[in-house]
Design an enzyme around this catalytic site. Sequence first.
Site, PDB file in Angstrom:
ATOM      1  N   GLU A   1     -15.233  -4.744 -67.727  1.00 36.62           N
ATOM      2  CA  GLU A   1     -14.517  -3.775 -68.762  1.00 36.62           C
ATOM      3  C   GLU A   1     -13.913  -4.973 -69.936  1.00 36.62           C
ATOM      4  OE1 GLU A   1     -11.648  -1.402 -66.884  1.00 36.62           O
ATOM      5  OE2 GLU A   1     -10.401  -1.243 -68.859  1.00 36.62           O
TER       6      GLU A   1
ATOM      7  N   GLU B   1      -6.106  -2.129 -76.366  1.00 36.68           N
ATOM      8  CA  GLU B   1      -5.259  -0.893 -75.806  1.00 36.68           C
ATOM      9  C   GLU B   1      -3.854  -0.892 -76.813  1.00 36.68           C
ATOM     10  OE1 GLU B   1      -5.497  -0.500 -71.428  1.00 36.68           O
ATOM     11  OE2 GLU B   1      -5.242  -2.352 -71.886  1.00 36.68           O
TER      12      GLU B   1
END
Length: 365
Positions: A162, A166
């Site tokens: 990943e 964010e």
Amino acid sequence: MRSLLAIGLPILVAFLAGQADATTCNATTPCPLSDPCCSEYGFCGKGHFCLGGCNPFASKELESCKPNPICQSGNFTFPDTSRVINSTLYEGDAAKHDWVIEGGNVEARNGDLILTLTENDKGTKISSTRYVHYGTISARLKTGKWAGVITAFITMSDIKDEVDWEWPGTAVTEAQSNFFWQGVIPPFEQSAGDYHRELSDTSANYHDYTIDWQPETLRWIIDGRVVRTVNKADTLDAATGVYRYPTTPSRIQFSIWPAGIPESPPGTVEWAGGMINWNDPDYLAAGRFYALINSVTIQCANQRTGANLTSYVYASGNSVTEPVISYTNRSTHLKGSAVGLGVVGGMHRAIAGAVTLLLVIVHAF
Ligand SMILES: *[C@@H]1O[C@H](CO)[C@@H](O)[C@H](O)[C@H]1NC(C)=O
Ligand SMILES: *[C@@H]1O[C@H](CO)[C@@H](O)[C@H](O)[C@H]1NC(C)=O
Ligand SMILES: *[C@@H]1O[C@H](CO)[C@@H](O)[C@H](O)[C@H]1NC(C)=O
Ligand SMILES: *[C@@H]1O[C@H](CO)[C@@H](O)[C@H](O)[C@H]1NC(C)=O
Ligand SMILES: *[C@@H]1O[C@H](CO)[C@@H](O)[C@H](O)[C@H]1NC(C)=O
């Protein structure tokens, strides 16, 4: 800083999917023959469970999951939602749809794709139908700006490699970067997360956020300026001799989700800037919280072309410690031929390690 996305998304999905009675799966307890595919969220099923996010190592067989549709470079915009489909209705034709909705709702307006978050829908998440196996992915977007609300743009592989961007809650002048290897943070002191501050309001202004994921380096870029570089060489975990660096084909995902809710752990709520105020004037006026995606540009890394290559698959390597990513010309459609026409050439990307070794051994037996 520790990214809590990995905690937040399952919360989102548990709400949405209502799959309390579904069979769960993981590497040690793969799915049964009757429901052979282990979804991104760890539930066994058929049909769309075997498409994007299907974890080959937690599924009945390595081949239970359909192959990962191969990367295609391009600039993706949202004049309407015709290229977006509900994931439960998607049948695997990446030529027809670029994105699946995994939960929640989207709208196209003024050239933006609006991802919505309401008290009922518990947020929205979309995934690309195609995978990237190294490449440069840029998104022009506006984030949410409300306490407890997280906006995210990430790459996620079927075995939880990943790379993240964010934007938590009210912190609208910063972006956070992070990455994981098979769901585990790299062997850094505290975490693999970092802050990138002094941006002009990310909810009011479009910025171009880029994940430049290459075999030896990972870079995060904002508006063309490199803000962070990680070298694969620096992710070596001395204890296991494994590079904790993302190496497996990944989907691109965008989401807006509620971290500031009573069900979240206190640390998650704090990271998100507090509890969501469902009486926020913006929410009352619009009937939702939201994030806007204006465009997504994908430049695939050099890869094999020709010979009708359609997909990437996890093939068993010569060594059980190394899952091998190969190209195939197999169909990615649910109704396409299930049996492979053969793997056409290998591209060895060692992701050896304790976890992988376990997965492969369990699988082999
Ligand atoms: C794997 O799933 C089984 C069955 O649901 C569960 O009992 C077990 O604890 C899980 N193992 C891990 C490591 O999560
Ligand atoms: C992608 O398309 C949008 C809309 O046409 C445009 O504004 C943007 O500059 C394009 N991006 C790239 C990298 O070509
Ligand atoms: C997707 O389709 C399923 C089945 O028709 C439906 O239950 C679900 O509400 C839909 N989800 C979205 C986000 O449209
Ligand atoms: C590609 O597919 C077409 C149509 O199925 C076939 O005629 C052709 O031989 C294939 N090419 C290769 C190199 O396999
Ligand atoms: C797929 O690849 C196999 C093995 O290389 C080849 O025999 C077959 O013709 C290919 N099929 C298509 C449709 O290209």
